[in-house]
Design an enzyme around this catalytic site. Sequence first.
Site, PDB file in Angstrom:
ATOM      1  N   SER A   1      41.677  42.604  25.526  1.00 12.08           N
ATOM      2  CA  SER A   1      40.141  43.398  26.098  1.00 12.08           C
ATOM      3  C   SER A   1      39.698  44.622  25.570  1.00 12.08           C
ATOM      4  O   SER A   1      40.672  45.194  26.409  1.00 12.08           O
ATOM      5  CB  SER A   1      39.364  42.452  27.051  1.00 12.08           C
TER       6      SER A   1
ATOM      7  N   TYR B   1      39.753  42.218  36.453  1.00 11.13           N
ATOM      8  CA  TYR B   1      39.358  41.481  35.926  1.00 11.13           C
ATOM      9  C   TYR B   1      39.938  42.347  34.150  1.00 11.13           C
ATOM     10  O   TYR B   1      41.591  42.374  33.780  1.00 11.13           O
ATOM     11  CB  TYR B   1      38.095  41.096  34.597  1.00 11.13           C
TER      12      TYR B   1
END
Length: 251
Positions: A139, A152
Amino acid sequence: MKKIVLITGTTSGIGRACAEKFGEKGYRLIVNGRNPEKLDSLTEELRNKGFEVLPLLFNVCDRDATTAAVNSIPAEWAEIDVLVNNAGLALGLEPEYEGDYQDWDTMIDTNIKGLLTMTRLVVPGMVTRDKGMVINIGSVAGDAAYAGGNVYCATKAAVKTITDGLRIDLAPTRVRVTNIKPGLVETNFSNVRFHGDNERADNVYKGIKPLTGADIADVAVFAAEAPEHVQIAEVLVLATHQGSGSVVVRK
Ligand code: 8X3
């Protein structure tokens, strides 16, 4: 011979899109999910499109179940050409000092430990055959922390380092390793992050045309289909009006 791809977290989002795009390219599909009903309906849907599908029910967080499932793959499906480590999630957007322990554990268990377990189980066969490819779904969140992203973002930074480490370790072989780092992709990602608060989830994609799972799946297929001497090491894919993990211009 048709190539085989194993995709984790196939019942939604980028994973599902990967199943469709690899299926369209003629790959045989090993699809994974942890919800039996969703996995059954996905399997039926993909078979109705004429794809060859082997469903594997397990949660990547459960190492024993994952090991048993991968070991149960029949011989005619066992020579996996491409592993897509897609299963992953974000939970919460609280400041780190107010984060939820369970959310943290689930993200770490899925995004890092689950990915490692799959890699440990599938890559030795690729090394033996001197052939194969691992595509990890990282990501933009792994490039730099953003407000509330803390744990995260850290898991996706770990995905980057783990992917780089694997690529280094596999350099003597013909096995290739790719990290695809998406930005804003409209899937159920934000619904999951906000624990089912769909209004809050919708706001994430307001005023900007987000990427789709299919956009990311196209990149995965491109990397997998690149000539054998070409290793697409890393790809950052952002929406056009997204400048970084924390800069989004809404119109
Ligand atoms: C998903 C992208 O920007 O929401 O990993 O963290 S972002």
